[in-house]
Design an enzyme around this catalytic site. Structure first.
Site, PDB file in Angstrom:
ATOM      1  N   TYR A  37       0.867  -1.187   0.000  1.00  0.00           N
ATOM      2  CA  TYR A  37       0.000   0.000   0.000  1.00  0.00           C
ATOM      3  C   TYR A  37       0.900   1.232   0.000  1.00  0.00           C
ATOM      4  CZ  TYR A  37      -4.550   2.205   0.597  1.00  0.00           C
ATOM      5  OH  TYR A  37      -5.681   2.939   0.412  1.00  0.00           O
ATOM      6  N   LYS A  92     -19.904 -21.160 -10.322  1.00  0.00           N
ATOM      7  CA  LYS A  92     -19.193 -20.986 -11.585  1.00  0.00           C
ATOM      8  C   LYS A  92     -17.770 -20.504 -11.318  1.00  0.00           C
ATOM      9  CE  LYS A  92     -19.970 -20.877 -16.157  1.00  0.00           C
ATOM     10  NZ  LYS A  92     -20.839 -21.767 -16.936  1.00  0.00           N
TER      11      LYS A  92
END
Length: 770
Positions: A37, A92
Site C-alpha cells: 500500500y 461458476k
C-alpha cells in the site's frame, strides 16, 4: 437430513459461500505494508498510467474474469433475481478456479434492463481480463453479448449459449464419424429454441450442417417459414420450408436429435422413426428428454449423449469455458471469436481419439476406454483437456488476429501443467470408481448421527451399500430426529442378530489357540467392531469403516484378530493421502509399525505403490532419512538404502530411490543439481518414513500447518478391506473413506476362508501383545 438441507448446510457451514479472495503477496511486516500500500503502491500506479498494458504486469487483471448475471434465467429456476442467483455464480467461479486456475469476481446486477447490464460490463473493462455472462434470459442475452463484443477490448462469452454448442459440436463430429455420415447431408432436429439451442444450431452450421436441414421446435412446435406468434429475430434464422408441425413429425427420418428443453419431450415411438443409426443428444438436466434405456428399447443402433455423469458421453460445459478463457487470457485476446470456439470443438474431438491412460479411465472405474459410440468426448476430470483446449484456443486467437501476446507452444504447455496438479481429481475419481461398482460397507458405529448421515450420502450417490450396526430403535430415532431417510440402508444389531452363533464359531476357530473360549467369542460380539469384522470375514460385507468415536487401537485390534494380514503381505501398515491444492502426497507408515526393518519398509513401499496406482496416480517413491545417498553412515540411513534395493528387486518397474532427505525428495532441482544419478527425476509423491514417530509427526504437521486435506489412515496389507477413520472425522471424511473402502474391495476377490489364515504370521509391533 434431506438433500435440500445438505445443500443448505454445504453453503452455510464454516465461511459462508463457496469462494474467497486469497492474497498472493506476503504482508507480515512494516516493509511489506509499505510496498503493498502507501507509499510503494504509487510506483506501479504511475507505470500503469504511463502504459495501461502494464496492468497485466503489475495487477491480477490478466488472470481475473467477472461472472456477470442478472438472474433472469437461472438454471431450471427461471427468473429468480440477481441475489438469488448468487450461489450459482459462486459455483461458476469455483469451477473456473478448480479447472483452469482463473480468479473470478461474481457480480450480480440488480436490473432486468439489458442496457443496464451492458453499461455495467462496459464500466468493468479496466478491472478484469474477461467477462463470462451467465443465466441471462433470451433474447436479452443475444443483444447484450453482441453489443459488448462490439464495444469492449476484452473477451466476452455467454456460456449458456456457446458452452453446449462447443462441447456437443465435438460429440457430433465424432458421432458422425462412428456412423459414417456426411455432416452436409444430415438432418438435425432441436427440441428447445432458447439461447443454448440457437447458439448450438449456429455452431453446427459453421461445422458443416446445412441451415435448411435444421428443424427447430419450441413449445408451439416446429419453427417453419411463415409461422407467427412466439417469434424473435434469432428464432427467425431457423424458419424453414417444411410440412412438419410437431416434433414427432420433424423426427421422422431425422439423423440427429438435440434436446435442450425438458424431460419427456421425446418418446421411444418418435425415436423409432428416425433414420438408421440415429444420434440422440438428450441434454436436459437433471432428467433428459428421453432416457438412454428408453432409446435402447427401440433403437439398438443409436448413439446417445446426455448431460448426466451416470451415462456415457456426458456433455458438460465444464469441458469448455474454463479452458477457453484460459487460452484467451494467456494471449490477452480481445475477444472470443468463432475461430476460437471452433478450435475448442475440434481439440475436444481430437483428444477423444487419443489413447486414454489407465490413470484417467481409472478415475471413472473403467478400463481400456477407446474412441467409439460410448466415448465420443473426453471425461470432465481428464487433466489433458487443459493441455489440449487452452493451447488450441490461444493459437486460434493468434491466427485470427485477436491476440495481443504470442506464445511458444511447448513452453505454454509446461506453464499449464504447473498451474494445476492432479489433486482436484483424485478424490472425485475414487468416488466415480466406487459408483461404477458399489460394495457393501459395514459401519460398526451405526448409532452415531454422522455415520447415519454419511450412509445416506453413500446411498444417494451410489457409492456403497451401507450396513449400520447398532440398536435398531436408537438408529431409527436418531435418523428421524435428523430427518434422514433409512431406505436402502441395512441395519443389524449385534446383540440380537441371527448371525451371532455363526460369527462366534468363526471367531473361536480363529482364536482358540490364543486363549479364547467359545463363550468369550460370543461375548466379544457385543462389541460392534468384532461383529463387523466377522461380517467382513464371512463375506456378508465387503469392507469395514470405523473409528469416528474410538481410539485407533480399539478399532484396529478386532480387525487384526478376526481378519488379519494378507498371506502375501504378512504385514499390516497404513498410509495417509495428503491432498494439497495442486498435488497429492502419500505418507507411510503413519499409524502401525513402530520401527520397521528394511524388509518391512520394502513391503510398505510396495503396498503403497499398489494403492496409489489404484487411485490413478503413478507412484514415485522416496525412502526418507536424515542422510542423502550415504552422506551419513548410520544404521538407520543404511536401513532405508537397503529397503530401496529390496523394493527394486521385488518390482523393477517402480521409480524408487533413497535414502534421501525430505527436501531432496520434494525438490527436483536439488536432485538434478546434486544427485543426477538418482532414478527419481520428479517430485516424489510417496514418502516412506524410517519409523512411526517420523511418519505420524510428519503427516500431522502437513495436515495442520501445511494446509493439506488428510484422507486416511488407509490400511494396507489386510486380508480384507478395513479402514479406520480419524477420531472426530466429519461426514465428508466418512464418505471419502467409504469410497476408498469400496475401491479397495473392487480390487479383491478373496474367498471367505482367506480371512482365517494369517493370525500365526507376524503382527504389527504396536499390537504385538495380541
Amino acid at each position: 437430513m434431506t438433500k435440500r438441507q445438505d445443500a443448505l448446510d454445504y453453503h452455510a457451514n464454516g465461511r459462508p459461500g463457496k469462494i474467497a479472495v486469497v492474497p498472493t503477496k506476503p504482508l507480515t511486516n512494516q516493509r511489506d505494508l509499505s510496498l503493498a500500500y502507501s507509499p510503494g503502491v504509487a510506483e506501479p500506479c504511475l507505470e500503469i498510467k504511463r502504459d495501461p498494458d502494464l496492468a497485466y504486469t503489475y495487477t491480477a487483471k490478466g488472470n481475473l474474469i467477472a461472472v456477470v448475471s442478472n438472474g433472469t434465467a437461472v438454471l431450471g429456476l427461471g427468473n429468480i433475481g440477481a441475489i438469488a442467483g448468487k450461489p450459482v455464480m459462486e459455483g461458476k467461479a469455483n469451477l473456473f478456479k478448480q479447472f483452469a486456475d482463473i480468479d473470478v469476481f461474481d457480480l450480480e446486477v440488480g436490473s432486468e434492463n439489458p442496457d443496464d447490464v451492458i453499461k455495467f460490463c462496459q464500466l468493468l473493462e479496466p478491472t478484469v481480463g474477461g467477462i463470462n455472462l451467465e443465466d441471462i434470459r433470451a433474447p436479452d442475452c443475444f443483444y447484450i453479448e453482441e453489443t459488448l463484443r462490439k464495444t469492449l477490448k476484452i473477451p466476452v462469452f455467454h456460456d449458456d449459449q456457446h458452452g453446449t454448442a462447443i462441447i456437443s459440436g465435438a460429440a457430433l463430429l465424432n458421432a458422425l464419424e462412428c456412423v459414417r455420415k456426411n455432416i452436409a447431408e444430415i438432418t438435425v432436429v432441436f427440441s428447445g429454441a432458447g439461447a443454448a439451442a440457437i447458439s448450438t444450431a449456429e455452431h453446427y452450421v459453421r461445422l458443416g450442417v446445412k441451415r435448411e436441414h435444421i428443424l427447430m421446435c419450441d413449445r408451439d412446435g416446429v419453427i417453419y417459414k411463415g409461422r407467427t406468434g412466439d417469434m424473435d429475430p434469432y428464432k427467425a434464422r431457423f424458419q424453414v420450408e417444411t410440412k412438419a408441425r410437431t416434433i414427432a413429425e420433424a423426427l421422422v427420418g431425422a439423423d440427429v436429435f438435440v434436446g435442450l428443453s425438458v424431460a419427456g419431450a421425446v418418446t421411444g415411438e418418435m425415436v423409432a422413426k428416425m433414420a438408421d443409426h440415429p444420434i440422440i443428444f438428450a441434454l436436459a438436466n437433471p432428467v433428459p428428454e428421453i432416457l438412454p434405456e428408453e432409446v435402447r428399447a427401440v433403437r439398438d443402433d443409436a448413439i446417445i449423449a446426455t448431460g448426466r455423469s451416470d451415462y456415457p458421453n456426458q456433455v458438460n460445459n465444464v469441458l469448455g469455458f474454463p479452458f477457453i478463457f484460459r487460452g484467451a487470457l494467456d494471449v490477452r485476446a480481445t475477444e472470443i471469436n468463432e475461430e476460437m470456439k471452433m478450435a475448442a470443438t475440434r481439440a475436444l474431438a481430437l483428444l477423444a481419439k487419443e489413447d486414454v491412460p489407465d490413470n484417467i479411465s481409472g478415475l471413472y472405474g473403467l478400463r481400456d476406454v477407446q474412441f467409439g459410440p460410448e466415448y465420443l468426448i473426453p471425461f470432465p476430470f481428464d487433466p489433458r483437456v487443459l493441455l489440449w483446449v487452452a493451447p488450441a484456443v490461444a493459437w486460434a486467437a493468434v491466427a485470427s488476429g485477436a491476440a495481443n501476446d504470442f506464445i511458444d507452444l511447448d513452453d505454454y504447455r509446461e506453464r499449464l501443467e504447473s498451474r494445476l496438479g492432479r489433486a482436484r481429481g483424485v478424490m472425485r475419481g475414487l468416488i466415480n470408481r466406487a459408483v461404477a461398482n458399489p460394495k457393501r460397507v459395514v459401519f460398526p458405529e451405526g448409532e452415531e448421527p454422522k455415520i447415519i448421515r454419511a450412509a445416506r450420502i453413500c446411498v444417494e450417490e451410489g457409492i456403497a451399500d451401507p450396513i449400520l450396526l447398532g440398536n435398531r430403535e436408537i438408529i431409527e430415532r436418531k435418523a428421524r430426529a435428523a430427518n434422514i431417510p433409512l431406505d436402502g440402508i441395512e441395519i443389524d444389531d449385534p446383540a440380537t442378530s441371527s448371525r451371532r452363533e455363526e460369527y462366534a464359531q468363526h471367531m473361536w476357530m480363529l482364536r482358540q489357540r490364543k486363549g479364547m473360549s467359545l463363550d468369550e467369542a460370543g461375548r466379544r460380539l457385543y462389541n460392534s467392531n468384532y461383529f463387523g469384522s466377522c461380517m467382513v470375514g464371512r463375506g456378508h460385507a465387503d469392507a469395514l469403516v470405523s473409528g469416528v468415536n474410538l481410539h485407533y487401537p480399539e478399532t484396529i485390534r478386532p480387525a487384526l484378530e478376526v481378519i488379519g494380514a494378507h498371506p502375501k503381505a504378512g504385514l499390516v501398515s497404513s498410509m495417509y493421502m495428503l491432498v494439497f491444492e495442486k498435488h497429492v502426497i502419500f505418507c507411510a507408515d503413519t499409524t502401525v509399525n513402530i520401527d520397521p526393518t528394511a524388509e518391512q519398509l520394502a513391503q510398505i513401499g510396495y503396498a503403497a505403490s499398489r494403492i496409489t496406482r489404484t487411485m490413478g496416480v503413478e507412484p514415485r517413491i522416496a525412502m526418507l532419512s536424515f542422510s542423502n545417498f550415504g552422506s551419513v553412515r548410520h544404521p538407520e540411513a543404511e536401513k532405508m538404502a537397503r529397503a530401496v534395493t529390496l523394493l527394486r528387486q521385488r518390482d523393477p518397474s517402480l521409480v524408487v530411490d533413497g535414502e534421501m532427505q525430505a527436501d531432496t525428495a520434494l525438490d527436483p532441482e536439488i536432485i538434478g543439481r546434486d544427485y543426477p544419478f538418482s532414478t527419481l527425476k520428479e517430485q516424489a509423491n510417496v514418502l516412506i518414513f524410517p519409523n512411526l514417530s517420523a511418519g505420524n509427526i510428519a503427516y500431522k504437521l502437513l495436515n495442520h500447518l501445511g494446509g493439506a486435506t488428510a484422507i486416511g489412515p488407509i490400511l494396507m496389507g489386510m486380508a480384507r478391506p478395513v479402514h479406520v477413520l480419524e477420531r472426530g472425522a466429519d461426514v465428508q471424511d466418512i464418505v471419502n473413506m467409504a469410497a476408498v473402502a469400496v475401491v479397495d474391495a473392487q480390487e479383491r476377490s478373496y474367498p471367505v476362508e482367506s480371512a482365517t489364515r494369517s493370525m500365526n504370521g507376524p503382527t504389527p509391533t504396536i499390537f504385538s501383545r495380541l
